[in-house]
Design an enzyme around this catalytic site. Structure first.
Site, PDB file in Angstrom:
ATOM      1  N   ALA A 508       0.810  -1.222   0.000  1.00  0.00           N
ATOM      2  CA  ALA A 508       0.000   0.000   0.000  1.00  0.00           C
ATOM      3  C   ALA A 508       0.844   1.274   0.000  1.00  0.00           C
ATOM      4  O   ALA A 508       0.382   2.311  -0.461  1.00  0.00           O
ATOM      5  CB  ALA A 508      -0.932   0.006   1.209  1.00  0.00           C
ATOM      6  N   ARG A 625      -8.139  -3.749  -2.902  1.00  0.00           N
ATOM      7  CA  ARG A 625      -7.846  -4.301  -4.220  1.00  0.00           C
ATOM      8  C   ARG A 625      -6.657  -5.260  -4.143  1.00  0.00           C
ATOM      9  O   ARG A 625      -5.667  -4.961  -3.464  1.00  0.00           O
ATOM     10  CB  ARG A 625      -7.512  -3.175  -5.210  1.00  0.00           C
ATOM     11  CG  ARG A 625      -7.219  -3.727  -6.609  1.00  0.00           C
ATOM     12  CD  ARG A 625      -7.253  -2.667  -7.681  1.00  0.00           C
ATOM     13  NE  ARG A 625      -6.144  -1.736  -7.608  1.00  0.00           N
ATOM     14  CZ  ARG A 625      -5.573  -1.182  -8.691  1.00  0.00           C
ATOM     15  NH1 ARG A 625      -6.006  -1.485  -9.896  1.00  0.00           N
ATOM     16  NH2 ARG A 625      -4.601  -0.321  -8.549  1.00  0.00           N
ATOM     17  N   GLN A 635       0.355 -15.479   0.399  1.00  0.00           N
ATOM     18  CA  GLN A 635       0.382 -14.848   1.715  1.00  0.00           C
ATOM     19  C   GLN A 635      -0.682 -15.470   2.605  1.00  0.00           C
ATOM     20  O   GLN A 635      -0.439 -15.748   3.775  1.00  0.00           O
ATOM     21  CB  GLN A 635       0.061 -13.360   1.576  1.00  0.00           C
ATOM     22  CG  GLN A 635       1.114 -12.576   0.857  1.00  0.00           C
ATOM     23  CD  GLN A 635       1.794 -11.591   1.771  1.00  0.00           C
ATOM     24  OE1 GLN A 635       1.326 -11.298   2.853  1.00  0.00           O
ATOM     25  NE2 GLN A 635       2.911 -11.093   1.350  1.00  0.00           N
ATOM     26  N   GLY A 701      -0.803  -9.288   4.444  1.00  0.00           N
ATOM     27  CA  GLY A 701       0.016 -10.419   4.896  1.00  0.00           C
ATOM     28  C   GLY A 701      -0.317 -10.894   6.296  1.00  0.00           C
ATOM     29  O   GLY A 701      -0.640 -12.060   6.513  1.00  0.00           O
ATOM     30  N   GLU A 702      -0.211  -9.981   7.247  1.00  0.00           N
ATOM     31  CA  GLU A 702      -0.389 -10.403   8.637  1.00  0.00           C
ATOM     32  C   GLU A 702      -1.848 -10.655   8.983  1.00  0.00           C
ATOM     33  O   GLU A 702      -2.150 -11.480   9.853  1.00  0.00           O
ATOM     34  CB  GLU A 702       0.233  -9.370   9.571  1.00  0.00           C
ATOM     35  CG  GLU A 702       1.743  -9.372   9.439  1.00  0.00           C
ATOM     36  CD  GLU A 702       2.404  -8.260  10.218  1.00  0.00           C
ATOM     37  OE1 GLU A 702       2.899  -8.536  11.310  1.00  0.00           O
ATOM     38  OE2 GLU A 702       2.425  -7.119   9.730  1.00  0.00           O
TER      39      GLU A 702
HETATM   40 MO1  MOS Z   1       5.614  -7.759  11.042  1.00  0.00          MO
HETATM   41  S1  MOS Z   1       5.588  -8.726  12.858  1.00  0.00           S
HETATM   42  O1  MOS Z   1       4.889  -6.225  11.423  1.00  0.00           O
HETATM   43  O2  MOS Z   1       7.311  -7.637  10.775  1.00  0.00           O
END
Ligand code: MOS
Length: 735
Positions: A508, A625, A635, A701-702
């Site tokens: 982003a 998106r 991911q 990702g997280e």
């Molecule tokens: Mo991730 S734990 O914000 O590198």
């Protein structure tokens, strides 16, 4: 055809599988020496003497450094905002604050020689009994003086709302210490040039931050430091801040006047580079009889080191995820123990907090008799309960409905132990998630070359998720090229300054700078076509120029010119565009920006052995998106696998007397293998979010590692009737 939206395979994949990608410890450099760290066996006390004579005489040894002869560093006070994993700098005094603390460094011709000489060092300790974390200590926790966000929050009167509620649930949820366990060990190659320039090849998620920290602690101007990291073999937050071994490698290289390679052993990665701190979380929910929340209270405690105020903001998500008519309160406190400093670990804060919150929501579903999916739909909200701002986009309802359909939730029978497959108990669970979207500034440069290809440069990172590829896609569309005509260079402080690869923010933010740089380069080219030498579109309006496949065309004519011809005509070998993306911090913006998911797990539990297996998993995500569906899917499946580890396997055990992490390898610390993972059904329902990024994307990702554990824990409850509030869910807890 646009490059964005295409499921392009990673450009660096071939380099990685053929050994062409050099990770830090692989970088070949003639004349480099090798360092090995000797660490403390005790967790609290001091060294009385360190005998180095035998080590100094061992084959190949160039230097042995202890606190007696290590050059001095400048310690800095703790701050969450400074790029230091911990403030305590080893080898500067005789004190010992944690087991595994570096006590000496041996530099030798080879790594084996250095490690062997390290075993010859004789250390005499004076030890005190270490303070070791136990969950009961949560009662004595305190509010630390340093913090990143407000430690507590209160909207409305949560306590009263819960006390008056028709239905309430209150429980304590505990989660263990965990370690990042990236495949690639932390490593540094430190090189001093004759003019005093220090180059650190470092396994890091933030070359820019590492340069800053090295400058402050070693007392060298930033212009005299380069930090390079082109490839990472996993980071997961463990490489997001700088750790003392990187600085020690620089000092060792100065002492022996040679480049020095330093690579941590797997065991050393349990004590020298941070971990995720355990949490003890108390959640109370109050609701009316229909399951509409009236109050939420979420209090979290975590251990930290004796020198740093690391707060694990586990209750953060409870401020934002569900509406509660009477109020929401949260708090965070810490206890100080003898260990190295904790740090962020993939989906810090949210991944722990959601286990408590989304387990409690399942308990509330059973207490009220409302279906767990329906319960969440009833508590959905368009405004952020904490700030009162509307969400920029929030497709959580869609995630829940779509996920339930893909999963076949309507076939589930609510009663625990009511579904079976032969001798196995079948359980189905759901959990939702919210994840903070980070907005950070970054710069990038895009160079159009004479041959009609392009180069993207930024001091950002590909942490292993596909940034090299997605940035090429972004630049390709900005320029009107195909993605295979774009080369991307990252991970070097000599490139335009960008932000660290943390918080799932690169797509982003850093990539938005790439888009701006690409657009700037294209604009210059269009200008040349209109007003340059021998201008093919002289007199036309810039908006009438279309670029595709490296060719500029003028609308409503058959005039066209390629980038290559245009540059040649103007005697240019290249054309440079600069991108400078500087968003308003999210907290100051008009909208609350978060990404969302709904996750559905089915487990089968062996009733005699208590063994839990994941049967299938459905994840539906709103991350705005999606730029590359293939890397995004990778991911997501990676995040789910992380969550399976958190739910069922991962735990760093501490010796209660010695204060050491004990299971310091992959035979003692379990992570999922392929055999643990069934087919994962992953899909994306978000749309363009203009507040989140000019690219329309939100952090992904997280997010994907968040709420996997409660989805599985809720499925285990449905299968067995046993509510496990302490992770990981191991067999003995189910027998
Ligand atoms: Mo991730 S734990 O914000 O590198």
């Amino acid at each position: 055809m646009n490059a964005i939206g295409q499921p392009i395979s990673r450009f660096d994949g071939r380099l990685k599988v053929t050994g062409g990608a050099h990770y830090t410890a692989d970088i070949p450099l003639a004349g480099a020496a090798h360092a090995a760290i000797v660490h403390s066996r005790i967790a609290n006390g001091r060294t009385v003497s360190i005998g180095t004579t035998a080590a100094g005489r061992a084959p190949g040894v160039l230097a042995v450094l202890t606190h007696h002869n290590t050059p001095r560093m400048k310690p800095l006070p703790w701050s969450h905002l400074r790029p230091q994993g911990q403030t305590y700098l080893p080898l500067q005094d005789d004190k010992i604050h944690y087991a595994g603390q570096p006590i000496a460094i041996v530099v030798a011709e080879t790594r084996d020689q250095a490690m062997h000489a390290g075993t010859l060092i004789e250390i005499e300790y004076e030890g005190n009994r270490p303070v070791v974390f136990e969950p009961q200590m949560a009662r004595e926790a305190i509010e630390p003086p340093q913090r990143m966000w407000p430690l507590s929050s209160l909207v409305g009167d949560a306590d009263k709302a819960i006390a008056d509620a028709a239905v309430k649930v209150e429980q304590v949820y505990t989660m263990p210490d965990r370690h990042h366990n990236a495949m690639e060990p932390h490593a540094t190659l430190a090189v001093w040039d004759e003019d005093g320039t220090l180059t650190l090849y470092d396994s890091t998620q933030m070359v820019v931050g590492t340069r800053k920290l090295a400058s402050l602690v070693l007392g060298i101007p930033e212009e005299k430091i380069n930090v390079v990291c082109e490839f990472l073999g996993g980071g997961f937050g463990g490489k997001s801040w700088s750790w003392p071994h990187t600085l020690l490698a620089a000092l060792a290289a100065r002492v022996v006047n040679r480049p020095v390679h330093l690579q941590l052993t797997r065991a050393q990665m349990y004590s020298m580079v941070g971990h995720q701190a355990a949490t003890v979380q108390t959640i109370a929910l109050g609701s009316d009889r229909d399951g509409k929340l009236t109050g939420i209270r979420h209090d979290s405690v975590n251990p930290t080191s004796v020198f740093d105020d690391y707060v694990e903001y586990a209750a953060l998500a409870s401020r934002h995820l569900w509406r509660a008519s009477g109020g929401i309160s949260t708090s965070h406190r810490v206890v100080y123990v003898n260990r190295n400093s904790p740090v962020v670990l993939r989906a810090p804060m949210e991944a722990q907090g959601h286990f408590a919150l989304e387990s409690a929501m399942d308990e509330l579903a059973y207490a009220t008799g409302v279906d767990p999916v329906e319960l969440r739909l009833r508590n959905d909200t368009d405004t952020d309960p904490y700030s009162g701002r509307p969400f920029s986009t929030r497709a959580l309802r869609k995630c829940l409905i779509e996920g339930a359909a893909r999963f076949g939730w309507d076939k589930r029978t609510a009663e625990p132990r009511s579904m079976r497959d032969g001798r196995y108990l079948i359980g189905q669970g759901v959990a939702a998630a919210i994840f903070t979207h980070w907005r950070w500034p970054g710069k990038a440069r895009v160079t159009l070359n004479g041959g009609g290809s392009a180069l993207v440069e930024a001091a950002a990172h590909d942490i292993g998720t596909g940034t090299y590829t997605v940035m090429a896609q972004v630049a390709a569309d900005a320029l009107g090229l195909t993605a295979d005509r774009v080369v991307v260079r990252l991970g070097d402080t000599r490139l335009p300054e960008s932000h660290p690869a943390i918080g799932s923010s690169t797509m982003a933010n850093a990539s938005a700078a790439v888009m701006l740089a690409g657009q700037a380069a294209r604009k210059k080219a269009v200008q040349l076509a209109l007003t340059g030498r021998d201008a093919p579109f002289a007199g036309a309006a810039p908006d009438d120029v279309v670029v595709a496949d490296g060719k500029l065309s003028l609308a409503r004519t058959n005039l066209n010119v390629t980038y290559a011809e245009l540059l040649a005509r103007n005697g240019l070998s290249s054309l440079v565009g600069d991108g400078d993306y500087d968003p308003v911090e999210e907290v100051n913006g008009p909208k609350a920006i978060f990404s969302f998911s709904a996750l559905f797990a089915e487990v089968r539990v062996d009733p005699e052995f208590g063994l839990v297996r994941l049967n299938r998993f459905v994840g539906v995500y709103d991350a705005g998106r999606i730029i590359n569906p293939k890397t995004a899917r990778s991911q997501a499946i990676g995040g789910i696998i992380w969550g399976v580890g958190q739910a069922l396997l991962e735990k760093s055990e501490t010796d209660p007397a010695l204060g050491r992490f004990m299971n310091r390898n992959f035979s003692g610390y379990l992570v999922p293998t392929n055999a643990d993972i069934p087919n994962l059904d992953v899909s994306f329902v978000g749309g363009f979010d203009e507040e989140a990024s000019p690219l329309g994307t939100k952090g992904l990702g997280e997010l994907t590692a968040v709420s996997v554990a409660p989805a599985i824990a809720n499925a285990v409850y449905h299968a067995t009737g046993k509510r496990i509030r302490d992770l990981p869910i191991t067999v003995e807890k189910l027998l």
